[in-house]
Design an enzyme around this catalytic site. Structure first.
Site, PDB file in Angstrom:
ATOM      1  N   HIS A 137      49.604  40.496  36.745  1.00 28.56           N
ATOM      2  CA  HIS A 137      50.549  41.443  36.139  1.00 28.56           C
ATOM      3  C   HIS A 137      50.186  41.703  34.669  1.00 28.56           C
ATOM      4  O   HIS A 137      50.928  41.371  33.751  1.00 28.56           O
ATOM      5  CB  HIS A 137      51.995  40.914  36.264  1.00 28.56           C
ATOM      6  CG  HIS A 137      53.024  41.995  36.093  1.00 28.56           C
ATOM      7  ND1 HIS A 137      54.220  42.011  36.789  1.00 28.56           N
ATOM      8  CD2 HIS A 137      53.041  43.099  35.317  1.00 28.56           C
ATOM      9  CE1 HIS A 137      54.923  43.078  36.437  1.00 28.56           C
ATOM     10  NE2 HIS A 137      54.221  43.747  35.538  1.00 28.56           N
ATOM     11  N   GLU A 168      56.225  37.447  42.715  1.00 25.13           N
ATOM     12  CA  GLU A 168      55.550  36.888  41.539  1.00 25.13           C
ATOM     13  C   GLU A 168      56.319  35.689  41.005  1.00 25.13           C
ATOM     14  O   GLU A 168      57.546  35.718  40.986  1.00 25.13           O
ATOM     15  CB  GLU A 168      55.479  37.962  40.439  1.00 25.13           C
ATOM     16  CG  GLU A 168      54.531  39.065  40.797  1.00 25.13           C
ATOM     17  CD  GLU A 168      54.463  40.155  39.720  1.00 25.13           C
ATOM     18  OE1 GLU A 168      54.868  39.898  38.570  1.00 25.13           O
ATOM     19  OE2 GLU A 168      54.010  41.242  40.034  1.00 25.13           O
ATOM     20  N   ARG A 196      54.760  47.866  41.379  1.00 25.86           N
ATOM     21  CA  ARG A 196      55.510  46.671  41.767  1.00 25.86           C
ATOM     22  C   ARG A 196      55.045  46.242  43.150  1.00 25.86           C
ATOM     23  O   ARG A 196      54.846  47.093  44.033  1.00 25.86           O
ATOM     24  CB  ARG A 196      57.019  46.951  41.824  1.00 25.86           C
ATOM     25  CG  ARG A 196      57.718  46.998  40.489  1.00 25.86           C
ATOM     26  CD  ARG A 196      57.800  45.624  39.813  1.00 25.86           C
ATOM     27  NE  ARG A 196      58.498  45.675  38.540  1.00 25.86           N
ATOM     28  CZ  ARG A 196      57.934  45.931  37.358  1.00 25.86           C
ATOM     29  NH1 ARG A 196      56.630  46.147  37.260  1.00 25.86           N
ATOM     30  NH2 ARG A 196      58.670  45.957  36.259  1.00 25.86           N
TER      31      ARG A 196
HETATM   32  C1  8YV Z   1      55.949  44.567  31.770  1.00 24.66           C
HETATM   33  C2  8YV Z   1      56.066  46.254  33.675  1.00 24.66           C
HETATM   34  O1  8YV Z   1      55.035  43.707  31.264  1.00 24.66           O
HETATM   35  O2  8YV Z   1      57.394  47.351  32.068  1.00 24.66           O
HETATM   36  C3  8YV Z   1      57.160  47.170  33.227  1.00 24.66           C
HETATM   37  O3  8YV Z   1      57.815  47.747  34.125  1.00 24.66           O
HETATM   38  O4  8YV Z   1      55.772  46.202  34.802  1.00 24.66           O
HETATM   39  C4  8YV Z   1      55.256  45.365  32.825  1.00 24.66           C
HETATM   40  O5  8YV Z   1      54.170  46.088  32.375  1.00 24.66           O
HETATM   41  C5  8YV Z   1      57.129  43.791  32.257  1.00 24.66           C
HETATM   42  O6  8YV Z   1      57.885  44.464  33.176  1.00 24.66           O
HETATM   43  C6  8YV Z   1      57.998  43.381  31.118  1.00 24.66           C
HETATM   44  O7  8YV Z   1      59.312  43.083  31.519  1.00 24.66           O
END
Ligand code: 8YV
Length: 331
Positions: free
Chosen positions: A293, A272, A243
């Protein structure tokens, strides 16, 4: 008497397979045009649904949770990270929260390796040199990157994804170092030949490549602060598939601009989809690799995530504990 199906509101377009199954199983309200929902739309969903299926693009704040109707029982996140949800507020209000761990581990670890290789071996710059006409022929001293074999990789966050990165990195000849709030089991350390660093500062100062693989929680917000980033060696590379909030992005941009770091590969950002002009300029100049992402963006992964969401909802609606409940101890 036939049981009524739960009203499940899904905030974004999901893979066809997942939506079809959701339509069969639930009274599913889907987001056909995939527009990010406004706060008013989310509030309406919280008031009327039994289950909300949000993603990383929806901020399910304490104020939205306060507006939840009595029928709102489950927030089944389509995603592993739950920093988009005020989980404590939800739990206090008796709303269960689930996520989708496990199924995106390998894809995210693959993307982490891709970023490590791309930054150290200058993939983006090289690929651009052909269409731009910069490449006029092979030269012994042109476009040299750094060898990754024999270097030290420091993994910040040795959970599922951190370990999957370590497995891959070992095959590329990197030695594995890690910082985690808890030391992992001796058997895991042994299998990965991984060295635990209690002090993050000390680890950062000695690594050639650092990979961020911890979740974003209040404790990890700006874990790589301006001060800690300064611990990194000027010839080190930093990659982040976790993140954006874990790194002080402005401070990182300043350091990259000043040449105080060899490079960075970032798949995630603090605000983002906004990315600072500084980072965009650095990317255009080939100094950083920025990805939108994409860590878990495979067809298989997204189908598996949807499958997990469905299992969580069904188990919960059948009166059992869903397999992927988010517990306060995980926050
Ligand atoms: C997802 C992600 O695409 O799952 C996670 O924590 O960071 C990503 O890979 C996204 O969060 C889907 O809500």
């Amino acid at each position: 008497m036939a049981r009524t199906k739960p009203l499940v509101i899904v905030t974004r377009r999901l893979p066809d397979l997942v939506e079809t199954r959701m339509r069969e199983l639930f009274d599913a309200r889907l987001n056909i045009d995939d527009h990010p929902m406004s706060e008013a739309e989310l509030a309406e969903a919280m008031r009327s649904a039994n289950v909300l299926v949000p993603t990383v693009t929806d901020q399910i704040t304490a104020s939205l949770i306060a507006q939840a109707g009595d029928s709102m029982k489950l927030i089944a996140n389509f995603g592993n990270g739950v920093d988009n949800i005020d989980v404590s507020s939800a739990l206090r209000r008796g709303i269960t929260v689930t996520n989708t761990p496990g199924v995106l581990t390998e894809d995210t670890a693959d993307m982490t390796m891709a970023l490590i290789l791309s930054t150290a071996r200058r993939l983006a710059e090289g690929a651009r040199a052909i269409p731009s006409g910069e490449w006029t022929g092979w030269s012994p001293t042109w476009m040299l990157g750094r060898r990754i074999g024999g270097k030290r990789l420091g993994i910040v966050g040795m959970g599922r994804i951190g370990q999957a990165v370590a497995r891959r990195a070992r095959a590329f000849g990197l030695s594995i170092h890690y910082h985690n709030r808890r030391r992992v089991a001796p058997a895991i350390e042994e299998a990965l030949e991984a060295t635990w660093w209690e002090s993050l500062d000390q680890m950062l100062a000695r690594m050639d490549i650092v990979s961020i693989n911890c979740p974003h929680t209040p404790a990890t917000y700006h874990l790589l602060s301006a001060r800690r980033l300064k611990c990194l060696r000027p010839d080190a590379y930093l990659v982040n598939t976790s993140r954006g909030e874990v790194i002080d992005e402005n401070a990182l941009g300043r350091m990259l601009e000043a040449g105080e770091l060899a490079g960075a590969g970032l798949d995630v950002f603090e605000n983002e989809p906004k990315i600072s002009d500084k980072l965009i300029k650095l990317a255009a100049a080939g100094k950083v690799m920025l990805l939108p992402h994409m860590g878990s963006a495979t067809r298989e992964g997204r189908n598996d995530m949807g499958e997990k969401v469905i299992i969580n909802i069904r188990t919960f609606m059948d009166g059992h504990r869903p397999p992927d409940r988010v517990l306060p101890s995980m926050l």
